[in-house]
Design an enzyme around this catalytic site. Structure first.
Site, PDB file in Angstrom:
ATOM      1  N   GLU A 255       7.653   6.768  -4.626  1.00 54.20           N
ATOM      2  CA  GLU A 255       7.649   7.996  -5.425  1.00 54.20           C
ATOM      3  C   GLU A 255       8.961   8.767  -5.252  1.00 54.20           C
ATOM      4  O   GLU A 255       9.395   9.482  -6.157  1.00 54.20           O
ATOM      5  CB  GLU A 255       6.466   8.872  -4.980  1.00 54.20           C
ATOM      6  CG  GLU A 255       5.843   9.659  -6.098  1.00 54.20           C
ATOM      7  CD  GLU A 255       4.487  10.232  -5.713  1.00 54.20           C
ATOM      8  OE1 GLU A 255       3.486   9.519  -5.897  1.00 54.20           O
ATOM      9  OE2 GLU A 255       4.413  11.363  -5.218  1.00 54.20           O
TER      10      GLU A 255
ATOM     11  N   HIS B   8      -0.388 -16.063   6.071  1.00 48.55           N
ATOM     12  CA  HIS B   8      -1.216 -17.118   5.483  1.00 48.55           C
ATOM     13  C   HIS B   8      -1.626 -16.759   4.060  1.00 48.55           C
ATOM     14  O   HIS B   8      -2.589 -17.310   3.533  1.00 48.55           O
ATOM     15  CB  HIS B   8      -2.429 -17.363   6.390  1.00 48.55           C
ATOM     16  CG  HIS B   8      -2.016 -17.696   7.786  1.00 48.55           C
ATOM     17  ND1 HIS B   8      -1.757 -18.988   8.201  1.00 48.55           N
ATOM     18  CD2 HIS B   8      -1.727 -16.889   8.845  1.00 48.55           C
ATOM     19  CE1 HIS B   8      -1.359 -18.962   9.471  1.00 48.55           C
ATOM     20  NE2 HIS B   8      -1.324 -17.700   9.884  1.00 48.55           N
TER      21      HIS B   8
ATOM     22  N   LYS C 131      -0.560  13.221 -14.753  1.00 52.44           N
ATOM     23  CA  LYS C 131      -1.575  14.246 -14.470  1.00 52.44           C
ATOM     24  C   LYS C 131      -1.866  15.056 -15.739  1.00 52.44           C
ATOM     25  O   LYS C 131      -3.002  15.399 -16.034  1.00 52.44           O
ATOM     26  CB  LYS C 131      -1.080  15.213 -13.380  1.00 52.44           C
ATOM     27  CG  LYS C 131      -1.109  14.647 -11.961  1.00 52.44           C
ATOM     28  CD  LYS C 131      -0.736  15.743 -10.947  1.00 52.44           C
ATOM     29  CE  LYS C 131      -0.739  15.233  -9.520  1.00 52.44           C
ATOM     30  NZ  LYS C 131      -0.411  16.263  -8.516  1.00 52.44           N
TER      31      LYS C 131
HETATM   32  O1  PA5 Z   1       3.967  13.340  -3.087  1.00 52.44           O
HETATM   33  C1  PA5 Z   1       3.470  14.015  -3.978  1.00 52.44           C
HETATM   34  O2  PA5 Z   1       3.928  15.111  -4.284  1.00 52.44           O
HETATM   35  C2  PA5 Z   1       2.238  13.544  -4.714  1.00 52.44           C
HETATM   36  O3  PA5 Z   1       1.874  12.248  -4.390  1.00 52.44           O
HETATM   37  C3  PA5 Z   1       1.068  14.469  -4.391  1.00 52.44           C
HETATM   38  O4  PA5 Z   1       0.845  14.468  -3.003  1.00 52.44           O
HETATM   39  C4  PA5 Z   1      -0.204  14.039  -5.108  1.00 52.44           C
HETATM   40  O5  PA5 Z   1       0.028  13.933  -6.484  1.00 52.44           O
HETATM   41  C5  PA5 Z   1      -1.318  15.050  -4.850  1.00 52.44           C
HETATM   42  O6  PA5 Z   1      -0.911  16.337  -5.225  1.00 52.44           O
HETATM   43  P1  PA5 Z   1      -1.721  17.599  -4.747  1.00 52.44           P
HETATM   44  O7  PA5 Z   1      -1.544  17.761  -3.285  1.00 52.44           O
HETATM   45  O8  PA5 Z   1      -1.113  18.733  -5.501  1.00 52.44           O
HETATM   46  O9  PA5 Z   1      -3.156  17.370  -5.114  1.00 52.44           O
END
Ligand code: PA5
Length: 475
Positions: A296, A325, A439
């Site tokens: 990410e 394996h 989202k």
């Molecule tokens: O790293 C990030 O910002 C995302 O993966 C969020 O952690 C994830 O989308 C969850 O977001 P939130 O904590 O607002 O629910």
């Protein structure tokens, strides 16, 4: 605490043209020092911590946050045998990484009690998963942690409603409220508003700490403390690693060195996949946490100048020896498009003596009297040697032990490594526009107000699908 990074099997002398030359490494060193300098500048260290652009380097030094966690964990200790985290992505993976590393993978934690609570993580909205989880917990003995920085992630809100409804049905609204705590933004978002309305116990995710960099704030440390882990030792290890991560000398800074070698592998040798290959079941949670952090943070369409780059390195998690394996045939002989990162442990708390059973069968008897730890180590080194022989570049991170200090340090090392790699790639490692877009489509499809543009865009997409389907009919 001792964590080392060994890059020798990334060199041309070991893997031929798939490895790096001395000239390339010198170029990498210049890029690494520039990355360290630019990341430090970007932090804006002259400002108060809360106003700095990125907060994760400071988390191991956040005394006030840890004191609040410890006080709360002490006040509820003994009342619960299950801690149920409701969160997703960066709001769930850190809790699992810590718990798996320090208490063991979940199926192994069969026996749980108020002294050793079970950690249940609801990080999906699969209805069977949620109902199975609810059935497995006793509402009277479950503490629920709703964790969401934004406070509005659809999966987390839906799962939280399911759990809150389950608590209220069983115990009534007042007792339910007493079993809920929230971790969210200090001021923004619907979950923060709900905290105020319902007077839930709450903890803060600093505004300058993004989800995947939040394991060392209440997002990861609150569940850890409630499960009995020593968050002071975790933070002490991370603090020690933080000091190393600011060192300009690459031989003293494993995060910067590892970032540099992975950047070179991606940009000079086109190794677009990184296999994170822990040789310890307890590191499996960290591997999944790392997968999110690396993917990410580095997977980006544009660089900081706005130029389209579509960069990133796909992280894959594999478990040694199990996946030898399953995956190693592909790794050794398939496309040479990967760099392998072994994660080894020098010393296990118990080496696991293999009983010296004598069967009279030579293919079996040589193992008796040796240890499982020795076999695991031999398997890791053999796999590294075999991949090297097949010209597959690989490196090894070695942790002296799997204890709180080492895990805290290992997580912090990866956060700095990711930040440095982002600098070298010239991208913003701290945003996630691709996730945010998904989202918004979900909000539109679920009928949330204010997302009409995304609802229209989704209808356009469906129309394009229909047109594409029609276009191949009869061909
Ligand atoms: O790293 C990030 O910002 C995302 O993966 C969020 O952690 C994830 O989308 C969850 O977001 P939130 O904590 O607002 O629910």
């Amino acid at each position: 605490m001792n964590i080392t990074f060994d890059e020798i099997n990334l060199l041309t002398g070991m893997v031929g043209e798939h490895g790096l030359t001395a000239t390339e490494i010198r170029e990498g060193e210049a890029a690494a020092s520039a990355a360290l300098a630019s990341f430090r500048t970007r932090l804006q260290p002259e400002k108060p911590v809360a106003e700095q652009t990125y907060g994760f380097p400071h988390l191991p030094f956040d005394r006030a946050s840890r004191d609040a966690i410890t006080a709360y964990a002490g006040s509820v200790r003994g009342r619960f045998d299950t801690v149920c985290v409701v969160g997703i992505g960066g709001s769930a993976l850190g809790a699992w990484a810590l718990d798996c590393a320090l208490r063991g993978p979940h199926p192994v934690q069969a026996a749980f009690s108020p002294a050793n609570p079970r950690l249940v993580i609801l990080d999906n909205v699969d209805p069977m998963f949620i109902s199975d989880a609810l059935r497995s917990m006793d509402p009277a003995r479950t503490l629920v942690l709703a964790i969401a920085k934004s406070g509005a992630t659809a999966e987390t809100v839906a799962a939280f409603f399911a759990v809150r409804g389950w608590l209220e049905d069983a115990l009534g609204p007042a007792a339910a409220k007493d079993r809920i705590a929230a971790v969210t933004s200090p001021e923004k978002g619907a979950l923060r508003e709900l905290v105020a309305k319902e007077s839930y116990q709450s903890f803060e995710v600093p505004e300058n700490v993004g989800g995947r960099f939040s394991v060392l704030c209440p997002v990861g440390l609150l569940p850890a403390a409630l499960c009995g882990l020593d968050i002071e030792r975790i933070s002490a290890g991370a603090a020690e690693m933080t000091a190393r991560c600011w060192k300009p000398d690459l031989s003293e800074n494993p995060a910067l060195r590892a970032a540099m070698f992975h950047w070179l592998m991606l940009t000079r040798r086109g190794k677009s996949i990184q296999v994170a290959f822990p040789y310890a079941n307890r590191l499996w949670g960290v591997a999944f946490w790392f997968r999110q952090l690396w993917a990410e943070s580095l997977g980006k369409r544009v660089n900081r100048a706005g130029v389209v780059v579509h960069t990133g390195q796909t992280p894959v998690a594999a478990l040694g020896t199990t996946d030898q394996h399953s995956q190693v045939q592909l790794y050794a002989e398939g496309p040479n498009d990967k760099v392998f990162s072994f994660w080894a442990v020098r010393e296990f708390s118990s080496p696991g003596l293999i009983p010296a059973i004598k069967t009279g069968l030579e293919p079996m008897d040589y193992l008796g009297g040796q240890t499982l730890a020795k076999l695991l180590d031999a398997e890791q080194r053999s796999t590294a040697a075999a991949l090297t022989t097949a010209h597959r570049p690989n490196c090894t991170y070695t942790l002296d032990r799997l204890d709180e200090e080492h895990i805290g340090a290992f997580l912090q090392l990866f956060e700095f490594q990711t930040a440095f790699a982002g600098e070298m790639l010239g991208i913003d490692a701290f945003d996630q526009p691709g996730v945010e877009e998904g989202k918004k489509f979900t909000f539109a499809l679920m009928g949330r107000e204010g997302f009409g543009k995304h609802a229209q865009s989704y209808r356009d997409y469906e129309a394009r699908r229909e047109a594409a389907r029609s276009s191949i009919m009869g061909t």
